[in-house]
Design a protein around this motif. Structure first.
Motif, PDB file in Angstrom:
ATOM      1  N   PRO A 202       0.801  -1.231   0.000  1.00  0.00           N
ATOM      2  CA  PRO A 202       0.000   0.000   0.000  1.00  0.00           C
ATOM      3  C   PRO A 202       0.833   1.280   0.000  1.00  0.00           C
ATOM      4  CG  PRO A 202      -0.865  -1.579   1.581  1.00  0.00           C
ATOM      5  CD  PRO A 202       0.447  -2.113   1.124  1.00  0.00           C
TER       6      PRO A 202
ATOM      7  N   MET B 276       1.137   2.925  -3.181  1.00  0.00           N
ATOM      8  CA  MET B 276      -0.115   3.392  -3.759  1.00  0.00           C
ATOM      9  C   MET B 276      -0.595   4.701  -3.150  1.00  0.00           C
ATOM     10  SD  MET B 276      -2.063  -0.319  -3.625  1.00  0.00           S
ATOM     11  CE  MET B 276      -3.559   0.279  -4.408  1.00  0.00           C
ATOM     12  N   LEU B 277      -0.039   5.081  -2.005  1.00  0.00           N
ATOM     13  CA  LEU B 277      -0.621   6.167  -1.226  1.00  0.00           C
ATOM     14  C   LEU B 277      -0.502   7.522  -1.925  1.00  0.00           C
ATOM     15  CD1 LEU B 277      -1.995   7.069   1.372  1.00  0.00           C
ATOM     16  CD2 LEU B 277       0.269   7.269   2.421  1.00  0.00           C
TER      17      LEU B 277
ATOM     18  N   GLY C 103       2.390  -1.038  -7.366  1.00  0.00           N
ATOM     19  CA  GLY C 103       1.538  -0.107  -6.637  1.00  0.00           C
ATOM     20  C   GLY C 103       1.007   1.057  -7.454  1.00  0.00           C
TER      21      GLY C 103
ATOM     22  N   ALA D 125      -2.841   1.512  -8.529  1.00  0.00           N
ATOM     23  CA  ALA D 125      -3.609   2.663  -8.050  1.00  0.00           C
ATOM     24  C   ALA D 125      -4.131   3.499  -9.211  1.00  0.00           C
ATOM     25  CB  ALA D 125      -2.743   3.511  -7.128  1.00  0.00           C
TER      26      ALA D 125
ATOM     27  N   LEU E 252      -7.185   4.682  -3.225  1.00  0.00           N
ATOM     28  CA  LEU E 252      -6.997   4.846  -1.779  1.00  0.00           C
ATOM     29  C   LEU E 252      -7.788   3.820  -0.980  1.00  0.00           C
ATOM     30  CD1 LEU E 252      -6.892   8.699  -1.079  1.00  0.00           C
ATOM     31  CD2 LEU E 252      -5.019   7.035  -1.043  1.00  0.00           C
TER      32      LEU E 252
ATOM     33  N   GLU F 205      -5.711   0.826  -0.981  1.00  0.00           N
ATOM     34  CA  GLU F 205      -4.557   1.046  -0.103  1.00  0.00           C
ATOM     35  C   GLU F 205      -4.922   0.802   1.348  1.00  0.00           C
ATOM     36  OE1 GLU F 205      -1.808   3.241   2.515  1.00  0.00           O
ATOM     37  OE2 GLU F 205      -3.956   3.550   2.242  1.00  0.00           O
TER      38      GLU F 205
ATOM     39  N   THR G  36      -3.466  -2.265   3.627  1.00  0.00           N
ATOM     40  CA  THR G  36      -2.705  -1.902   4.831  1.00  0.00           C
ATOM     41  C   THR G  36      -3.234  -2.635   6.053  1.00  0.00           C
ATOM     42  OG1 THR G  36      -2.128   0.294   3.988  1.00  0.00           O
ATOM     43  CG2 THR G  36      -2.060  -0.012   6.367  1.00  0.00           C
TER      44      THR G  36
END
Length: 451
Positions: free
Chosen positions: A44, A47-48, A192, A196, A209, A212, A216
């Motif tokens: 994640p 991807m953030l 990632g 995303a 998100l 993500e 997580t």
């Protein structure tokens, strides 16, 4: 250097036995119990930033605003991650990770809801602070587990029981572990951002998100459940005195590495925003994920090669050469205006990142005692996040005002400043002559250890 230590002050690589292979590393007893959950839990993180940029840009129409929110997240992570690392060194990884992933999931959810509700920018900033502060530091935790498992650092359960993983004592595998972890990190940055971007552009602007947050929570809790390979904390459970605490940031070399890692962060942040802006400019938003994936793939491939090479030059010189190559590769990004050329140059930039990252983590092992190693790794991770946050902000403003080409200047400036810092302060990357005693996790028989 004293006569009973290995000289690491100059750039002569150790005349050691041939580098052990990845197969031997992966056969280390207990390794797979944390590798698979660790991979899922660190995914994640890649991807953030791109997930925030794509969602906020969609709801506000501004790359500058999107970059600013992502920057607040990165700054928050950079400030709080080392404190989390210090707590993990003291109380154990599980004690920090479980509440952290719960907070992170809640914070990302709040950020999504506020963005979709067209909340004011200040409200997004408020939600971004806990989102960044609670990012789980899986990479540093995995690196600390390798160090404990392979004999450089205490190993065992921190849960109060006497059970735990036993050190394999095979410190010759530590350089291979460094490369393996960097490859794993970069593989997540191949998957990632592409994942995303695909979710945000093909499903819903918030889908990146949402994924993500879910990953997580699931990956973080699964990793935290692997208690047998946790490094032992400095707290004594038998009533004795705890191991003396040493702050990683008190080591001059860690400070130099943290500053230089800001430059690597500027590449990640500048590339993410500028590639997104470039794809929008040419009317093909979907090509963004492909371009960033090629860039990250170059980084991963270089990491694989670094893990297979028995270097004949020492880490300090490799670090300077790596940053020089990265600066040179980034110098032409702003002048490229076609997808094939930008993909090729992005691949070259990616190829130059892994050697610098791996060498920096290698130096941490020789500079920092085991009792502060997770904290040291989180300082470096936080520096990358801080550099990325600053780059996202500046590149976003430049892309809004002058177009994607101006945004590509950010990686060039960031890496050039990092290179100047390394050249000026490279002498501080030498371990003190007294070294760290083997009881604290550092053995002088291995002059170059890694994450």
């Amino acid at each position: 250097m004293s006569h009973n230590t290995v000289d690491t002050t100059e750039d002569a690589a150790p005349a050691a036995t041939p580098r052990p292979g990845y197969g031997r590393l992966l056969r280390t007893p207990g390794a797979w119990t944390f590798l698979l959950p660790g991979f899922a839990a660190r995914q994640p993180f890649a991807m953030l930033t791109i997930g925030i940029v794509l969602l906020v840009q969609h709801t506000t129409g501004s790359y500058g605003s999107a970059g600013a929110v992502a920057a607040v997240t990165g700054v928050s992570m950079a400030l709080f991650a080392p404190q989390g690392g210090k707590l993990a060194d003291r109380f154990g990884q599980r004690a920090v990770l479980v509440p952290g992933v719960l907070l992170h999931t809640a914070s990302v959810t709040a950020l999504i809801v506020l963005a979709l509700a067209d909340a004011p920018l200040w409200a997004l900033f408020l939600a971004a602070v806990p989102t960044g502060a609670s990012v789980p530091q899986i990479g540093p935790m995995v690196r600390s587990r390798w160090a404990a498992l392979l004999g450089h650092g205490p190993s065992g359960s921190t849960s109060g029981s006497s059970s735990g993983s036993r050190s394999s004592g095979d410190a010759s595998l530590l350089p291979t572990a460094a490369a393996f972890e960097s490859v794993t990190d970069e593989f997540t940055f191949v998957i990632g951002p592409v994942l995303a971007t695909a979710l945000c552009t093909g499903v819903h602007p918030a889908a990146g998100l949402i994924a993500e947050a879910v990953l997580t929570l699931a990956g973080g809790l699964l990793f935290a459940a692997q208690r047998g390979t946790q490094p032992k904390t400095g707290r004594r459970e038998d009533g004795g005195s705890a191991e003396p605490r040493v702050s990683a940031l008190s080591v001059p070399g860690v400070r130099v590495l943290a500053i230089s890692f800001l430059g690597i962060g500027s590449v990640f942040g500048g590339m993410q925003v500028s590639l997104t802006a470039f794809a929008e400019e040419i009317g093909n938003p979907g090509v963004n994920g492909l371009l960033y994936g090629v860039f990250a793939a170059g980084n991963m491939l270089a990491g694989l090669v670094c893990g297979a090479v028995a270097w004949r030059i020492g880490p300090r010189r490799r670090l300077v050469v790596g940053y020089a190559g990265l600066t040179l590769a980034a110098s032409a990004l702003w002048a490229v205006h076609s997808v094939p050329l930008l993909a090729g140059l992005g691949l070259l930039v990616g190829l130059c990142i892994a050697p610098a990252l791996i060498t920096g983590y290698t130096l941490v092992e020789s500079l920092v005692p085991a009792s502060a190693r997770t904290e040291a790794f989180t300082w470096l991770t936080g520096a990358v996040a801080l550099g990325q946050a600053a780059a996202v902000t500046v590149a976003g403003q430049l892309a809004d005002a002058r177009g994607a080409s101006a945004g590509f200047l950010v990686p060039l400036v960031g890496t050039a400043l990092a290179l100047v810092t390394l050249i000026a302060l490279r002498s501080r990357l030498t371990p003190k002559a007294s070294g760290w005693s083997t009881t604290r996790g550092m053995s002088h028989r291995v002059p170059m250890t890694v994450d």
